[in-house]
Design a protein around this motif. Sequence first.
Motif, short mmCIF file in Angstrom:
data_model
loop_
_atom_site.label_atom_id
_atom_site.label_comp_id
_atom_site.label_asym_id
_atom_site.label_seq_id
_atom_site.Cartn_x
_atom_site.Cartn_y
_atom_site.Cartn_z
N TYR A 232 31.24 28.55 41.74
CA TYR A 232 32.18 29.64 41.98
C TYR A 232 33.44 29.07 42.62
O TYR A 232 33.44 27.96 43.15
CB TYR A 232 31.57 30.72 42.87
CG TYR A 232 30.94 30.18 44.14
CD1 TYR A 232 31.71 30.00 45.30
CD2 TYR A 232 29.59 29.86 44.19
CE1 TYR A 232 31.16 29.51 46.45
CE2 TYR A 232 29.02 29.36 45.36
CZ TYR A 232 29.80 29.18 46.48
OH TYR A 232 29.25 28.68 47.62
N LEU A 267 35.03 33.94 43.89
CA LEU A 267 35.23 34.43 42.52
C LEU A 267 34.41 33.60 41.55
O LEU A 267 34.14 32.42 41.80
CB LEU A 267 36.72 34.34 42.15
CG LEU A 267 37.70 35.19 42.96
CD1 LEU A 267 39.13 34.91 42.52
CD2 LEU A 267 37.38 36.67 42.82
N TRP A 271 37.03 32.52 36.48
CA TRP A 271 38.13 33.46 36.76
C TRP A 271 39.45 32.78 36.44
O TRP A 271 39.68 31.63 36.82
CB TRP A 271 38.10 33.87 38.23
CG TRP A 271 38.89 35.12 38.52
CD1 TRP A 271 40.23 35.20 38.75
CD2 TRP A 271 38.39 36.45 38.61
NE1 TRP A 271 40.60 36.50 38.99
CE2 TRP A 271 39.48 37.30 38.91
CE3 TRP A 271 37.11 37.01 38.49
CZ2 TRP A 271 39.33 38.68 39.08
CZ3 TRP A 271 36.98 38.38 38.66
CH2 TRP A 271 38.08 39.20 38.94
N ASP A 272 40.32 33.48 35.74
CA ASP A 272 41.58 32.90 35.30
C ASP A 272 42.59 32.87 36.46
O ASP A 272 43.21 33.88 36.79
CB ASP A 272 42.16 33.70 34.13
CG ASP A 272 43.34 33.00 33.48
OD1 ASP A 272 43.78 31.94 34.00
OD2 ASP A 272 43.84 33.50 32.45
N ASN A 283 43.62 39.86 36.85
CA ASN A 283 43.23 38.57 37.42
C ASN A 283 43.76 38.40 38.85
O ASN A 283 43.15 37.72 39.67
CB ASN A 283 43.77 37.42 36.55
CG ASN A 283 43.15 37.39 35.18
OD1 ASN A 283 41.96 37.63 35.01
ND2 ASN A 283 43.96 37.10 34.17
N CYS A 403 31.38 39.12 37.94
CA CYS A 403 31.29 38.71 36.53
C CYS A 403 31.29 39.93 35.64
O CYS A 403 31.90 39.94 34.57
CB CYS A 403 30.02 37.87 36.31
SG CYS A 403 30.17 36.17 36.86
N LEU A 406 34.72 41.02 35.55
CA LEU A 406 35.52 40.12 34.72
C LEU A 406 35.30 40.42 33.24
O LEU A 406 36.25 40.42 32.46
CB LEU A 406 35.14 38.67 35.03
CG LEU A 406 35.93 37.58 34.33
CD1 LEU A 406 37.37 37.60 34.79
CD2 LEU A 406 35.31 36.21 34.63
#
Length: 410
Positions: A232, A267, A271-272, A283, A403, A406
């Motif tokens: 992460y 995160l 994650w972008d 994001n 997630c 996301l």
Amino acid sequence: MECYTINDLPDTSTEPIDDLRLSLSQNRLEFLWCAIKSHIPHRKIALAAVFIGIIVLLILGHFWKALTLLATLIVVYGKFLWNSNRLYSNLRRGNSFPILTSEGPQYIMSIYDGERYIRIESASWQEVETISFHADFLVIEMKEESESGLFYMWTGNMETAKKTALAMWSKALKAKAGNAVQPEYYSEAELAEVSDFIENTFGKYSYVLHEIVSPDIHIDIALIPPAENRNYCTLCTLGVGAHRMNIPDQYRYGYLLAEHAELLIYLPADWDLSEDGMNDERNYWPIRLLKDCARMPIETDSWMAWGHSLSTEGNETFADGVPYSASILLNPQPDIYERRSLPLTTGKSVDFFQVFPLTREELEYKLSCANDKEREDSPTDALLDHFQMDRDNWTEYAMSRLCGCLAKTK
């Protein structure tokens, strides 16, 4: 001895200055002698008048009146020495020391062998009447209306102490006159200590998201990428702790709460966080959440600690497709399970909190528990238990929530 007042204060407000830790005399007699030395010069005229009065009364044969006047003088200075002795005892008992800060002079208590610092007395620079510089110590005297007393500070480098004290005083008065807000920053040494703690505790950060405009505190965010056994990302603020939160005394002393804090959020690894990705609010919202939480104590002149929750205005979600509209502050598991502070050498303690997103329903349940006077567990523990949040596998649980979030935003 050199003595400065507002009227003859040199303008050194443009010089760069950092908070400065000084020391307390290790000898009681030295402390009391220095207290007398600093006290008498400001009252030379009054003392001279008293002694002249005593002599005149003796010449005129008014022995008992002269004795009464002398006794009054002894009582006044006896009280001064008594209070000075009590101050020294209290400071030594608390293993305390003085510091100079941009806010004003302070006495700090060191507890747990320096693992935590508690502010026990402070005054603003606007309250200062005079600053006297002697060979190896300085005395800061407050105005009569101030609730604080005298600050005695010993140093082996009087040149630096003098420059720091006068520059801080001048800068604070200048800002007050111009109705300006002084931005708050860590000193270079403090920033290095916080940065080292972050890397030693949470991992090496690959780069820093620098804040472009900082009206009050400068909030950079260190990005710690995934690593072995850490699948992460960790985003940790760097600069929030420069602000001293306004924590009520009963909590500062009763629970030993730190007045400074940094925040972080975990995160998912995918994650972008690219520059292009940050242009998408779906994001970017965790970064905005960190900054909003960080500035809350400044905007409300309040404080934050473990278990405190925050929500958006109107309970609007953080971004489209995101179910969260609130957050709660928790220990940053798995890196810190119990409360642990970073003690800065300047005499401040910095706590680290995980910002954990909550849904509106979760927040409302927590608030309902807070209003239930019959509950024995804390509202935070009640929240975690009621929604069966997996404390034993906290990181995996937290990432599963994000997630899922996301996946909905893609």
